[in-house]
Design an enzyme around this catalytic site. Structure first.
Site, short mmCIF file in Angstrom:
data_model
loop_
_atom_site.label_atom_id
_atom_site.label_comp_id
_atom_site.label_asym_id
_atom_site.label_seq_id
_atom_site.Cartn_x
_atom_site.Cartn_y
_atom_site.Cartn_z
N ASN A 198 43.59 48.17 42.48
CA ASN A 198 42.97 48.57 41.22
C ASN A 198 41.64 49.25 41.54
O ASN A 198 41.24 49.39 42.71
CB ASN A 198 42.81 47.38 40.27
N LYS A 200 38.48 48.42 41.18
CA LYS A 200 37.49 47.60 41.88
C LYS A 200 37.88 47.41 43.34
O LYS A 200 37.03 47.52 44.25
CB LYS A 200 37.37 46.23 41.20
N GLU A 201 39.15 47.15 43.61
CA GLU A 201 39.61 46.95 44.99
C GLU A 201 39.49 48.22 45.81
O GLU A 201 39.16 48.18 47.00
CB GLU A 201 41.06 46.45 44.98
N ASP A 268 51.09 43.13 39.17
CA ASP A 268 52.41 42.67 39.63
C ASP A 268 53.51 43.55 39.03
O ASP A 268 54.48 43.91 39.71
CB ASP A 268 52.65 41.22 39.20
#
Length: 329
Positions: A198, A200-201, A268
């Site tokens: 995502n 942020k990651e 997921d």
């Protein structure tokens, strides 16, 4: 632009593939109640619990998404020898999901308890151990893998709870690895077929903030180079997702969510749908378009939800033409 009829045709190409998932499974407990007063002991609401609901979380939710899309997931993970572990086995059996679980007496089953009231999450309680698997646990997991995997694609659902570790990754280099990442394990990620962080990651992995299209392109290109990735998909929440295929183009897909109540488990759904699309012969961009619709369905429901092919078809038909943008080169 993609016409609805064309995308529905691609949706019908999703096959009943056998797809293995390795990763951190957890039990998601939802305690639903009502708030009628503030506690006299502290300035906090008192929640009167009316119902408890249990769902598969983490790698279990990836498997559940694949199952509801018509695929045959094969799940490999670790649980504790406890009541939560037994509950996970019970749910897997009810969902008819094939699973090979190492039962550990050294770590508890991961449980995430969410206290819900007035359709809002009031509190989350996590019970977990996140150290890497020990030698015995890892050997048992690898023994399962050696006997049961017959697929080119392999999903890694990494929630940082210890199942995905360097020694395990070294044993999986012959597969096309599709990975939902976690920050703590970035030092061990290399040469994957597809990474699906995502926003942020992605920022954590490169140290580059994503603030506009230019910084998004810079971040993605740096990510691909740093980790020697063939493909990359960065999910951007309400801004949709960015797709970086091996061919070098970059596409920005708008969100197809009509309502957003709960983003739990949306990642997921994305990795499950994309992997099934790739295994069914679709290209990455088409698979990501379908996954974007699937994510739009699950965020409109409370709890870890799934999107069936029937729900996807209904959602796609509502929107008319589907537009996306090539932002590079």
């Amino acid at each position: 632009m993609v016409k609805i009829k064309t995308l529905l045709g691609y949706l019908n190409k999703l096959q009943n593939c056998s797809l293995p998932i390795i990763g951190d499974i957890m039990l998601d407990q939802y305690s639903f109640g009502e708030v009628e007063r503030i506690s006299p002991e502290a300035p906090v609401p008192v929640v009167h619990i009316k119902e408890d609901k249990y769902l598969l979380g983490g790698a279990g939710n990836v498997a559940r998404n694949l199952k509801h899309l018509g695929a045959n997931p094969i799940l490999f993970s670790v649980i504790g020898k406890d009541k939560a572990g037994e509950k996970i086995k019970e749910i897997l059996a009810a969902e008819k999901i094939e699973a090979y679980l190492v039962e550990s007496d050294k770590r508890p089953t991961t449980i995430k308890t969410r206290i819900m009231a007035q359709n809002q999450q009031m509190l989350r309680i996590d019970r977990e151990e996140s150290h890497h698997l020990d030698t015995t646990e890892r050997k048992k997991l690898l023994d399962f893998l050696d006997k049961k995997i017959n697929s080119n694609y392999l999903l890694l659902s990494d929630y940082g709870k210890g199942c995905i570790c360097p020694s395990l990754l070294k044993k999986l280099t012959n597969f096309s690895l599709i990975v939902d990442p976690k920050e703590k394990n970035y030092p061990f990620y290399r040469d994957f077929y597809l990474l699906t962080p995502n926003k942020k990651e992605a920022e954590q992995a490169t140290g580059l903030r994503i603030e506009d299209e230019k910084s998004l392109i810079q971040n993605g290109l740096k990510l691909k180079e740093k980790f020697r990735l063939k493909n990359l998909v960065i999910t951007l929440g309400p801004k949709g997702m960015a797709v970086f295929p091996e061919s070098g183009e970059i596409f920005l897909l708008p969100t197809f969510a009509q309502k957003v109540f709960d983003v739990t488990g949306a990642g997921d759904t994305v990795i499950a749908t994309i992997t099934l699309g790739l295994a069914s012969g679709l290209d990455l961009l088409t698979a990501a378009l379908i996954a974007n619709f699937a994510a739009g369905i699950v965020v409109a429901e409370i709890g870890t939800a799934t999107a069936s092919k029937e729900k996807l078809a209904q959602h796609i038909e509502k929107l008319g033409e589907i537009n996306f943008t090539q932002i590079y080169p």
